[in-house]
Design an enzyme around this catalytic site. Structure first.
Site, PDB file in Angstrom:
ATOM      1  N   HIS A 197     -14.258 -10.723   0.630  1.00  0.00           N
ATOM      2  CA  HIS A 197     -13.970 -12.149   0.688  1.00  0.00           C
ATOM      3  C   HIS A 197     -14.593 -12.793   1.922  1.00  0.00           C
ATOM      4  CE1 HIS A 197     -10.036 -11.503  -1.839  1.00  0.00           C
ATOM      5  NE2 HIS A 197     -11.112 -10.965  -2.397  1.00  0.00           N
ATOM      6  N   ARG A 217       0.812  -1.221   0.000  1.00  0.00           N
ATOM      7  CA  ARG A 217       0.000   0.000   0.000  1.00  0.00           C
ATOM      8  C   ARG A 217       0.848   1.275   0.000  1.00  0.00           C
ATOM      9  NH1 ARG A 217      -5.155  -1.716   0.755  1.00  0.00           N
ATOM     10  NH2 ARG A 217      -5.436  -3.726   1.811  1.00  0.00           N
ATOM     11  N   ASP A 223      -9.793 -14.561  -9.620  1.00  0.00           N
ATOM     12  CA  ASP A 223     -10.254 -14.491  -8.235  1.00  0.00           C
ATOM     13  C   ASP A 223     -11.734 -14.846  -8.224  1.00  0.00           C
ATOM     14  OD1 ASP A 223     -11.508 -13.293  -5.820  1.00  0.00           O
ATOM     15  OD2 ASP A 223      -9.490 -12.530  -5.433  1.00  0.00           O
ATOM     16  N   GLU A 243      -7.252 -16.168   0.031  1.00  0.00           N
ATOM     17  CA  GLU A 243      -7.043 -14.824   0.583  1.00  0.00           C
ATOM     18  C   GLU A 243      -8.260 -14.511   1.469  1.00  0.00           C
ATOM     19  OE1 GLU A 243      -4.808 -12.517  -3.061  1.00  0.00           O
ATOM     20  OE2 GLU A 243      -6.982 -12.716  -3.136  1.00  0.00           O
ATOM     21  N   TYR A 266      -1.031  -2.917  -4.385  1.00  0.00           N
ATOM     22  CA  TYR A 266      -2.434  -2.636  -4.675  1.00  0.00           C
ATOM     23  C   TYR A 266      -2.639  -1.295  -5.388  1.00  0.00           C
ATOM     24  CZ  TYR A 266      -3.589  -6.361  -1.314  1.00  0.00           C
ATOM     25  OH  TYR A 266      -3.697  -7.552  -0.656  1.00  0.00           O
TER      26      TYR A 266
END
Length: 279
Positions: free
Chosen positions: A228, A41, A177, A258, A69
């Site tokens: 998630h 980050r 994903d 994740e 990210y």
């Protein structure tokens, strides 16, 4: 067997990339791992620890790297674009040093400009980085997002124009994903939802699937929300992951969780996936 899906997760590192990462992998029963090699980050470039890099590379554990990210090759902000180039180049080099098979990068957003202009930027700034990768170096894995805002890739169909912008470069792969795909509108919980999604992916990006982020979803299909959930505890459900591991497009492709929590929760999710693999 080359058709067996390895099952692992993103590892939490304390005490060195290899020392801490491999220790956590053993604790949760991971057969493969995903790691950060720099701050996820922030734009600072971590030089790493050569001894730890060498140890991880020599471990034989299948490894993937998740990129920062903040990377966005579609951004209209010059500083973001410049930093995206620098961090991606640095991450690809670090991934090679730790023996990683691929670097997962989010496909980005057009933000306030047109999709066409954003994809032109992708071509101009990302394509040269792909040419810098050695033939035996890590692939760059495009990860479509959940569809919020002006994301350049959400559905697997969105990968078509993105791959075209990159001239279908041989070092480009795909990381799917499951939570993102579900949020974007691919109903993986439907009876043939997994099959339809993987068939579509293989038609648009044949042979490019390199990694699956195995995440259940806290929200319903088409929500465009990237939240998630633990395996089998969300709206996707456990059956979809069993279907995924039986589909020929996913044969031999690793599943990396994740999911929420750490330690015991991650071990439980990996155990669920291992049981589904043997069904």
């Amino acid at each position: 067997m080359t058709s067996t899906n390895l099952i692992g997760g993103h590892v939490f590192v304390t005490g060195g990339l290899a020392t801490g990462g491999l220790k956590y992998a053993a604790e949760i029963g991971a057969e493969m791992i995903q790691v950060f090699v720099t701050n996820p980050r922030g734009w600072a470039l971590s030089v790493g620890n050569p001894a730890e890099d060498e140890k991880l590379a020599a471990s034989g554990v299948q490894t993937f790297v998740h990129a920062n990210y903040l990377i966005n090759f579609g951004s209209p902000t010059p500083a973001t674009l410049e930093n995206s180039v620098a961090v991606t180049r640095h991450t690809l080099r670090r991934a090679a040093q730790v023996g990683a098979r691929g670097v997962v990068v989010h496909t980005g957003s057009a933000v306030s400009q047109s999709r066409e202009d954003a994809l032109r930027q992708v071509r101009e700034h990302l394509l040269p980085l792909l040419d810098e990768i050695d033939e035996d170096g890590p692939d760059l894995l495009l990860e479509p997002m959940a569809g919020q805002g002006q994301m350049l890739c959400a559905t697997v169909q969105d990968l078509g124009p993105y791959l075209e912008a990159l001239d279908h470069h041989p070092k480009v792969g795909v990381c799917l994903d499951t939570c993102h795909a579900f949020a974007a509108g691919h109903d993986l919980a439907a009876p043939d939802g997994v099959g339809a999604t993987l068939d579509a992916l293989n038609e648009i990006a044949p042979g490019r699937l390199r990694l699956i982020h195995a995440n259940d979803s806290k929200d319903v299909c088409g929500s465009k929300k990237d939240r998630h959930e633990n395996i089998g505890a969300g709206h996707i459900g456990a059956q979809a992951f069993a279907d995924l591991m039986r589909h020929p497009v996913a044969a031999g492709i690793s599943l990396c969780i994740e999911t929420p929590g750490k330690g015991e929760k991650h071990r439980e999710d990996i155990e669920v996936l291992k049981k589904l693999r043997s069904v």
